[in-house]
Design an enzyme around this catalytic site. Structure first.
Site, short mmCIF file in Angstrom:
data_model
loop_
_atom_site.label_atom_id
_atom_site.label_comp_id
_atom_site.label_asym_id
_atom_site.label_seq_id
_atom_site.Cartn_x
_atom_site.Cartn_y
_atom_site.Cartn_z
NE ARG A 1 -2.06 -1.24 3.68
CZ ARG A 1 -1.61 -0.33 4.53
NH1 ARG A 1 -1.86 0.96 4.33
NH2 ARG A 1 -0.91 -0.68 5.59
CE LYS B 1 -5.81 -4.35 4.80
NZ LYS B 1 -6.46 -4.93 5.99
CG HIS C 1 -6.68 -4.57 10.68
ND1 HIS C 1 -5.35 -4.29 10.88
CD2 HIS C 1 -6.75 -5.19 9.47
CE1 HIS C 1 -4.64 -4.73 9.86
NE2 HIS C 1 -5.46 -5.28 8.99
CB SER D 1 -0.05 -6.26 6.99
OG SER D 1 0.44 -7.10 5.97
CE LYS E 1 -4.96 -8.90 10.15
NZ LYS E 1 -3.62 -8.44 9.71
CB THR E 2 -3.53 -14.73 7.00
OG1 THR E 2 -4.11 -13.47 6.61
CG2 THR E 2 -3.94 -15.79 6.00
CG ASP F 1 -7.13 -8.15 6.67
OD1 ASP F 1 -6.33 -8.00 7.61
OD2 ASP F 1 -7.25 -7.32 5.76
NE ARG G 1 0.32 -9.10 1.64
CZ ARG G 1 -0.26 -8.92 2.81
NH1 ARG G 1 -1.28 -9.68 3.16
NH2 ARG G 1 0.17 -7.99 3.65
#
Length: 620
Positions: free
Chosen positions: A144, A290, A309, A327, A331-332, A346, A411
């Site tokens: 980003r 996002k 988030h 990120s 989390k994933t 997410d 990704r």
């Protein structure tokens, strides 16, 4: 159809958009020899849906389509190809001013998107172990670009009164937006074809939003098809009027950025009142998802709902768990658990009925990905998934997840049904455990710590972690930071608004226990110590989720005040107490004091409201 798609995809002044980017020195997807092997996708459920959110398991036009055992990739079919001079009018984008394209590819199926991507030479086909996967190179933007995100300040509007204006929510003028909007529309009016996706954000029908994307390339539609909630068939889109539209003119740049008062020729600009956004200059897929998440962070609190988030999963007993974190903090990885059903990886909401996913897919980092360490994600890389900025090796174009020469932020996006034990309703009851994932670059935090409700508020507002290399433009190594609510970059309102919502949920549903889990460094700071292994972090999380941690004994940390377990199966007891892992205990004391001071200094700006939560932070 393929006769059409094999023609030049994007035309502007006689050049394709890819050629235009190359002329400016920006790398673009280039195809090589392509081989295609067949691959099928199967899904299964591990928990009966009757256990969860029973009241939502009815058909709603605006609700998330519920998927049963027989649903496979082909069952998502709201695809249509609209041709002719009135194609834009028929698909509903002429009201945007877009009338040029005579062919509109709307909501293409996964198979059709794959065919378009190959025919358009938009990337390469990677021969992953579990199936061929299309892969794209997003050029110099592999993360980003937060300094290039802007929100229109419409003076006197609702958004003007509520948005927390500043470095995160940078204001720009309606006049700048109108110029960029016109530029985006004019660009699409030079194209022969365009890709339009109509889908949904939010599994809960009470707060679900209808989202439309207008894209230049098939892989971009592929990305949002993976990430947002898909329509099962055209009937799900009857009467579809978008709540928000994103016009992604990624191949174009804002040459007048200095006159516009922007940061660079890249521009990601949202106009809340006009219900539209435009994107220029960046191909990174994450800007699409996002941006909408930031809007959900604006819309939902207005309804008294808590946007988060975080990732989420649920156990057989209906015990859902939330994993907050920036990120790269896990989390994933940690929510993809073979013993629990994945709700989402997410973005979620929490209302009076429970938690619910915003998305229809997952967006996982691929750095050092192996089947042994992250089996669910590794196996999700197959047909219908899409790789971004992942190196390929050998004649077979095999993904090389250990080659980070392009970026550490490689990704893979994939529809959620690629996870075998995903939770089909995408909604579950109130959480039993709330885990704050902190990637501690100082090597001070323990791998696991138990928080009181008041400490939970303090650490939620603080949001201490490290930005991981590659996730944002310019971040090349882990950098310690405080990101309010573990997602400051996406908060459109003041952080205390979200803290108030968390407090309300914790008080109303008081069975939730909060934890800190450090997925960062141990034995020293970044560059000296080593990062916690996935095995260690998962062992800590498993001990929380299976409830066995309630039987352990605890030791209180004298500085931070949280409680550390005396032992955890499969975790070295020395690791549980970070000071014991440092070669020099005095250096640990210095690092701990430094970090504690950073916490205290950061929290000064949040000492407002009826309760001063600073008293629940570290004691110096």
């Amino acid at each position: 159809m393929l006769a059409t798609t094999s023609r030049t995809l994007l035309r502007s002044s006689g050049r394709t958009a890819i050629q235009a980017l190359v002329a400016r020195g920006i790398s673009s997807p280039v195809s090589s020899s392509i081989g295609i092997r067949s691959n099928s996708t199967t899904t299964k459920k591990i928990f009966p849906t009757s256990h969860f959110h029973k009241s939502h398991q009815v058909a709603h036009k605006s609700a998330v389509p519920i998927i049963d055992d027989h649903h496979i990739r082909g069952d998502y079919n709201s695809s249509s190809v609209i041709e002719g001079a009135d194609a834009c009018s028929k698909v509903g984008i002429s009201n945007l001013g877009i009338n040029g394209p005579s062919t509109i590819y709307k909501n293409q199926t996964f198979e059709e998107l794959f065919q378009h991507e190959v025919a358009n030479n938009e990337g390469q086909v990677a021969h992953a172990e579990f199936g061929d996967t299309f892969t794209v190179d997003t050029g110099k933007f592999t993360g980003r670009s937060p300094k290039d995100k802007w929100i229109v300040k419409n003076i006197g509007s609702e958004s003007d009164a509520n948005i927390d204006w500043g470095n995160v929510n940078q204001p720009t003028s309606p006049e700048v937006f109108d110029e960029l909007y016109e530029k985006a529309v004019n660009h699409f009016n030079t194209l022969d074809k365009a890709y339009v996706f109509d889908g949904f954000c939010g599994a809960n029908p009470n707060s679900q939003r209808k989202i439309r994307f207008v894209h230049e390339m098939a892989w971009q539609q592929h990305f949002v098809t993976n990430m947002f909630i898909r329509a099962n068939d055209e009937s799900d889109l009857d009467g579809f009027e978008p709540d928000f539209t994103v016009i992604n003119a990624c191949s174009q740049v804002d040459e007048d950025w200095e006159r516009h008062g922007l940061n660079s020729e890249v521009a990601v600009v949202f106009n809340v009142e006009k219900k539209c956004a435009v994107i220029f200059g960046t191909w990174y897929g994450g800007e699409n998802k996002k941006g909408i998440f930031s809007l959900m962070n604006y819309w939902l609190p207005m309804q008294g709902q808590f946007p988060m988030h975080c990732s989420a999963n649920v156990g057989k007993a209906g015990d859902s768990a939330l994993f907050f974190g920036l990120s790269g903090t896990g989390k994933t990885t940690l929510s993809a658990d073979p013993h629990r059903a994945l709700i989402g990886d997410d973005e979620h909401g929490w209302d009076d009925q429970g938690v619910f996913n915003f998305e229809g897919g997952c967006y996982a980092k691929t750095i050092n990905l192996t089947e042994k360490t992250e089996p669910d994600i590794y196996r999700a890389v197959k047909k219908d998934a899409m790789l971004e900025n992942v190196a390929l090796k050998g004649d077979d174009n095999e993904p090389d997840y250990f080659d980070t020469s392009k970026t550490e932020n490689g990704r893979v996006s994939y529809p959620i049904f690629h996870i075998d034990n995903y939770h089909e309703p995408q909604m579950a009851g109130h959480p039993k455990n709330i885990i704050f994932l902190s990637c501690d670059a100082f090597g001070v935090l323990p791998p696991i710590a138990k928080l009181t409700p008041e400490q939970a508020m303090y650490h939620f507002i603080s949001g201490y972690t490290a930005k991981v290399a590659g996730t944002e433009r310019g971040v090349t190594e882990p950098t310690a930071t405080f990101s309010a609510c573990f997602g400051a970059a996406f908060l459109t309102l003041h952080p205390t608004r979200y803290a108030e919502l968390l407090k309300e949920k914790l008080e109303k549903h008081n069975n939730a226990q909060a934890w800190i889990v450090n997925s960062g460094w141990s034995g020293g700071a970044y560059g000296i110590g080593e990062r916690m292994s996935i095995k260690t972090t998962r062992a800590c999380v498993n001990y929380i989720l299976d409830g066995k941690i309630e039987d352990t004994t605890w030791e209180k940390d004298p500085v931070f005040g949280w409680e550390i377990p005396a032992s955890i199966p499969d975790v070295d007891s020395i690791v549980l107490h970070p000071k014991n892992t440092w070669p020099d205990a005095s250096q640990y004391d210095e690092a701990e004091k430094k970090l504690a001071n950073m916490y205290v200094d950061n929290f000064e700006k949040y000492r407002v409201g009826d309760v001063d939560y600073s008293q629940f932070g570290p004691k110096l």
